[in-house]
Scaffold this motif. Structure first.
Motif, PDB file in Angstrom:
ATOM      1  N   THR A 212      52.030  59.995   4.518  1.00 33.28           N
ATOM      2  CA  THR A 212      50.613  60.379   4.482  1.00 33.28           C
ATOM      3  C   THR A 212      50.394  61.632   3.632  1.00 33.28           C
ATOM      4  OG1 THR A 212      50.957  61.598   6.554  1.00 33.28           O
ATOM      5  CG2 THR A 212      50.070  59.370   6.734  1.00 33.28           C
ATOM      6  N   GLY A 213      51.221  61.800   2.632  1.00 31.55           N
ATOM      7  CA  GLY A 213      51.043  62.934   1.730  1.00 31.55           C
ATOM      8  C   GLY A 213      51.155  64.275   2.433  1.00 31.55           C
ATOM      9  N   GLY A 214      51.870  64.291   3.557  1.00 29.22           N
ATOM     10  CA  GLY A 214      52.069  65.547   4.271  1.00 29.22           C
ATOM     11  C   GLY A 214      51.035  65.833   5.342  1.00 29.22           C
ATOM     12  N   ASP A 215      49.973  65.009   5.399  1.00 32.73           N
ATOM     13  CA  ASP A 215      48.819  65.356   6.233  1.00 32.73           C
ATOM     14  C   ASP A 215      48.831  64.797   7.642  1.00 32.73           C
ATOM     15  OD1 ASP A 215      47.677  66.761   4.129  1.00 32.73           O
ATOM     16  OD2 ASP A 215      46.668  64.977   3.344  1.00 32.73           O
ATOM     17  N   GLY A 216      49.586  63.732   7.894  1.00 35.61           N
ATOM     18  CA  GLY A 216      49.448  63.050   9.183  1.00 35.61           C
ATOM     19  C   GLY A 216      48.221  62.147   9.180  1.00 35.61           C
ATOM     20  N   THR A 217      47.953  61.533  10.313  1.00 31.85           N
ATOM     21  CA  THR A 217      46.842  60.563  10.385  1.00 31.85           C
ATOM     22  C   THR A 217      45.699  61.083  11.262  1.00 31.85           C
ATOM     23  OG1 THR A 217      47.875  59.400  12.246  1.00 31.85           O
ATOM     24  CG2 THR A 217      48.341  58.567  10.024  1.00 31.85           C
ATOM     25  N   HIS A 218      44.503  60.569  10.993  1.00 28.72           N
ATOM     26  CA  HIS A 218      43.314  60.985  11.747  1.00 28.72           C
ATOM     27  C   HIS A 218      43.430  60.657  13.236  1.00 28.72           C
ATOM     28  CE1 HIS A 218      41.662  60.228   7.624  1.00 28.72           C
ATOM     29  NE2 HIS A 218      40.974  61.299   7.884  1.00 28.72           N
ATOM     30  N   ALA A 219      44.001  59.503  13.515  1.00 33.11           N
ATOM     31  CA  ALA A 219      44.106  59.065  14.906  1.00 33.11           C
ATOM     32  C   ALA A 219      45.573  58.846  15.242  1.00 33.11           C
ATOM     33  CB  ALA A 219      43.327  57.772  15.113  1.00 33.11           C
ATOM     34  N   VAL A 220      45.958  59.290  16.414  1.00 30.21           N
ATOM     35  CA  VAL A 220      47.294  58.996  16.924  1.00 30.21           C
ATOM     36  C   VAL A 220      47.127  58.390  18.310  1.00 30.21           C
ATOM     37  CG1 VAL A 220      49.571  59.897  17.488  1.00 30.21           C
ATOM     38  CG2 VAL A 220      48.250  60.968  15.656  1.00 30.21           C
ATOM     39  N   LEU A 221      47.545  57.150  18.452  1.00 31.54           N
ATOM     40  CA  LEU A 221      47.385  56.436  19.718  1.00 31.54           C
ATOM     41  C   LEU A 221      48.740  56.446  20.418  1.00 31.54           C
ATOM     42  CD1 LEU A 221      45.272  53.454  18.302  1.00 31.54           C
ATOM     43  CD2 LEU A 221      44.600  55.824  18.766  1.00 31.54           C
ATOM     44  N   GLU A 222      48.825  57.171  21.527  1.00 33.16           N
ATOM     45  CA  GLU A 222      50.101  57.423  22.211  1.00 33.16           C
ATOM     46  C   GLU A 222      50.204  56.488  23.410  1.00 33.16           C
ATOM     47  OE1 GLU A 222      52.491  57.935  24.598  1.00 33.16           O
ATOM     48  OE2 GLU A 222      51.637  59.822  25.296  1.00 33.16           O
ATOM     49  N   ALA A 223      51.088  55.498  23.290  1.00 33.50           N
ATOM     50  CA  ALA A 223      51.173  54.446  24.308  1.00 33.50           C
ATOM     51  C   ALA A 223      52.548  54.433  24.970  1.00 33.50           C
ATOM     52  CB  ALA A 223      50.868  53.090  23.669  1.00 33.50           C
ATOM     53  N   VAL A 224      53.046  55.607  25.267  1.00 30.02           N
ATOM     54  CA  VAL A 224      54.369  55.712  25.884  1.00 30.02           C
ATOM     55  C   VAL A 224      54.279  56.460  27.213  1.00 30.02           C
ATOM     56  CG1 VAL A 224      56.713  56.605  25.623  1.00 30.02           C
ATOM     57  CG2 VAL A 224      55.537  55.628  23.638  1.00 30.02           C
ATOM     58  N   GLY A 225      53.853  57.723  27.148  1.00 30.67           N
ATOM     59  CA  GLY A 225      53.688  58.486  28.388  1.00 30.67           C
ATOM     60  C   GLY A 225      54.752  59.536  28.637  1.00 30.67           C
ATOM     61  N   TYR A 226      55.819  59.530  27.833  1.00 32.12           N
ATOM     62  CA  TYR A 226      56.828  60.570  27.997  1.00 32.12           C
ATOM     63  C   TYR A 226      56.506  61.751  27.082  1.00 32.12           C
ATOM     64  CZ  TYR A 226      59.482  57.230  30.737  1.00 32.12           C
ATOM     65  OH  TYR A 226      59.865  56.337  31.703  1.00 32.12           O
ATOM     66  N   LYS A 227      56.980  62.929  27.479  1.00 37.93           N
ATOM     67  CA  LYS A 227      56.623  64.142  26.745  1.00 37.93           C
ATOM     68  C   LYS A 227      57.038  64.114  25.271  1.00 37.93           C
ATOM     69  CE  LYS A 227      56.427  69.140  27.371  1.00 37.93           C
ATOM     70  NZ  LYS A 227      56.812  70.247  28.263  1.00 37.93           N
ATOM     71  N   PRO A 228      58.234  63.594  24.938  1.00 33.14           N
ATOM     72  CA  PRO A 228      58.572  63.552  23.515  1.00 33.14           C
ATOM     73  C   PRO A 228      57.562  62.752  22.685  1.00 33.14           C
ATOM     74  CG  PRO A 228      60.523  63.176  24.845  1.00 33.14           C
ATOM     75  CD  PRO A 228      59.358  63.154  25.796  1.00 33.14           C
ATOM     76  N   ALA A 229      56.956  61.749  23.292  1.00 29.01           N
ATOM     77  CA  ALA A 229      55.936  60.969  22.569  1.00 29.01           C
ATOM     78  C   ALA A 229      54.709  61.827  22.312  1.00 29.01           C
ATOM     79  CB  ALA A 229      55.560  59.718  23.361  1.00 29.01           C
ATOM     80  N   TYR A 230      54.349  62.662  23.271  1.00 26.61           N
ATOM     81  CA  TYR A 230      53.218  63.578  23.069  1.00 26.61           C
ATOM     82  C   TYR A 230      53.546  64.588  21.969  1.00 26.61           C
ATOM     83  CZ  TYR A 230      50.071  67.493  23.722  1.00 26.61           C
ATOM     84  OH  TYR A 230      49.177  68.512  23.489  1.00 26.61           O
ATOM     85  N   GLU A 231      54.768  65.106  22.005  1.00 24.37           N
ATOM     86  CA  GLU A 231      55.152  66.086  20.980  1.00 24.37           C
ATOM     87  C   GLU A 231      55.157  65.431  19.597  1.00 24.37           C
ATOM     88  OE1 GLU A 231      57.773  68.895  23.992  1.00 24.37           O
ATOM     89  OE2 GLU A 231      58.735  67.226  22.950  1.00 24.37           O
ATOM     90  N   GLN A 232      55.607  64.179  19.561  1.00 23.18           N
ATOM     91  CA  GLN A 232      55.579  63.419  18.316  1.00 23.18           C
ATOM     92  C   GLN A 232      54.129  63.261  17.833  1.00 23.18           C
ATOM     93  OE1 GLN A 232      58.858  60.563  18.541  1.00 23.18           O
ATOM     94  NE2 GLN A 232      57.455  59.052  17.705  1.00 23.18           N
ATOM     95  N   ALA A 233      53.250  62.992  18.766  1.00 22.63           N
ATOM     96  CA  ALA A 233      51.822  62.836  18.422  1.00 22.63           C
ATOM     97  C   ALA A 233      51.285  64.124  17.794  1.00 22.63           C
ATOM     98  CB  ALA A 233      51.013  62.467  19.672  1.00 22.63           C
TER      99      ALA A 233
END
Lengths: 339, 339
Positions: free
Chosen positions: A227-248
């Protein structure tokens, strides 16, 4: 009737229980036609303390109305219905504000992996389906009870539209249906983070344009690169563990939205300058799937979408314990149950 | 020119510095007509490690254009301008998405408590005002540089509208202008949490319908009591300390929004089931005040609102250290500086 009970972590049994009966004039008794095992059922499957009485399980199902309380309007015995995992009157102020999961007369169903079920607030909860019990659409229609509506909730809460780029974290049924939902809402760039190829292949079929198998910092770097360094407008987190939130947090674009639908298995998390400085929004919660059924039903009926593809195994009621095991071992993505 | 430098916590000095010069063709040099001390200046006033070179301070001001770089369009020498605390080109993708604070060519000003200032990205940052240097509206117009736009950002991000109930946490200038903003956006029920009567009285003048002086659990209980146990749809958090965030979580209604504009002085916080279960949204960040100037200017010019009432003391540039002290001791709500 037979029903599924969990007696503790890893201990699922199918047993004979008394048939449910109407308790309130707003109740209905429904015969279960299809139910399934949910990713969220795996949390107690891992953590539930052992008990002697057991807990009835299951919260997603299609069924046929067997009995109706005297105050239930708009339904008839014999109707085939889909039932949201939360019951609600669908008329109170919270329901009108779109948070049916916080209904003043609501609650969560948890007895659906069974032959029969009592559903409270039937008028606000049961939605009649215009198909027969032998319709080939049943698997897709069943996803309206939870996983499809939950993936859709993630996307709606994140304001996904044709101008937004999207990352979906998690290749479980909800993550894959979050991909499908983002696509339906017009997103053209959808990055799916998941590492089970069979699942991410289905994600691509549902609309994912990129798949990132890496996790943690490596996964974040990959999404940034895409994404050219920017990340995405929306991040849909469908896991529930903390590392997934940190990834988001790592892949969200400034001004963007992290929308969580995986039930958080943590209490605290980073919400300091790293989130605030970029005007990042954190949203989501248990999906008010009842709110979305009317919106999502037509696409299933006319064949535009086939969310039922998330089911890759079918068992009967007696085999439900095998279904839990298969999902826990990731041998199955999502297990359909025909009682 | 004279300018304000901070050499460490509590150590503010006004000293002679070289006049700023144009460095890039997109720069402007502006003579400061009004500046002020910000609540956020008190964070370094409490925490800044001692240094020998000192740091220039100040990020809110009105001024007169003295010099323009060759690429600055739309402005003329002699224009009276208001300057947002973040500079931006106001044309990049982030600016177009309404997060000017994340502009690709942007940054934060921090040299405004001075006689002169170099402003980068002048074309995107300076907004010409249709009044003279001696206008009685200057204090209100100065609030467009930060505190008014910041309070408005809190309210906009929380989707405040005539159907939303609102709690504002904090009776500093931003909190009070969040009250004003919520009222402008149509909110009819605005609960202000603050315990300094002079300030909360101004909050009532700005539109607060209830004042809750209690803090912590007691304050939460009071807001719950005022809202039939439900809390409010919007919670505008204008403090930045963790207890204020926890208070926000305590008073937000299911399905509601916590909108933070106080810079968080903490890294981790509760974001588990207590937030997720109620579909609560957490949003906010440094306000893209440039985005709101056009929207907020008319109300000041026609006298509908008078956000400049937050200034309750005026000093000259040499007295800026006294201004910091007065705000730190809460003897002054917000200090206006006439260089």
């Amino acid at each position: 009737m037979r029903a599924t009970l969990m007696y503790g972590a890893g201990d699922v049994r199918v047993e004979e229980l008394p048939d449910p009966v109407l308790r309130r004039p707003t109740d209905a008794i429904v015969r279960v036609v299809r139910t399934c095992v949910c990713g969220s059922d795996l949390h107690p499957y891992h953590n539930m303390p052992a008990s002697e009485q057991g807990t009835q399980m299951g919260h997603e199902f299609l069924g046929v109305v067997e009995e109706l309380g005297s105050e239930v309007i708009g339904l008839t015995k014999g109707d085939l219905v889909v039932v949201s995992f939360a019951f609600q009157d669908n008329t109170c102020d919270f329901c009108r504000e779109g948070v049916q999961t916080s209904c003043r007369h609501g609650g969560f169903l948890s007895e659906a992996q069974a032959e029969l079920l009592r559903v409270p607030q039937a008028a606000g909860t049961l939605v009649k389906l215009p198909v027969d019990e032998d319709s080939a659409l049943l698997p897709s229609l069943l996803t309206l009870a939870d996983v499809y509506g939950t993936g859709y909730h993630a996307a709606k809460r994140a304001n996904v539209n044709p101008r937004t780029t999207v990352t979906v974290i998690g290749d479980g049924a909800v993550g894959l249906l979050a991909v499908l939902s983002a696509r339906q809402l017009g997103a053209e760039r959808i990055i799916l983070m998941g590492r089970h190829k069979v699942r991410t292949d289905l994600g691509v079929e549902f609309g994912a344009t990129d798949v990132v198998a890496e996790r943690g910092e490596e996964g974040v770097a990959k999404v940034r690169e895409l994404t050219g360094g920017d990340g995405t407008h929306a991040v849909l987190e469908a896991v529930g563990y903390k590392p997934a939130y940190e990834q988001a947090l790592g892949v969200v674009r400034h001004g963007g939205v992290i929308s969580r639908v995986g039930v958080p298995q943590y209490d605290e998390g980073p919400i300091g300058w790293g989130m605030f400085g970029g005007n990042v929004t954190l949203t989501g919660g248990p999906a008010p799937v009842r709110a979305y059924i009317d919106e999502l039903l037509p696409g299933i009926l006319d064949g535009t979408v086939e969310p039922g593809k998330v089911f890759d195994r079918t068992v009967n009621l007696d085999e439900v314990p095998d279904g839990y095991r298969a999902m826990d071992r990731r041998e199955a993505l999502k297990v359909l149950v025909r009682p």
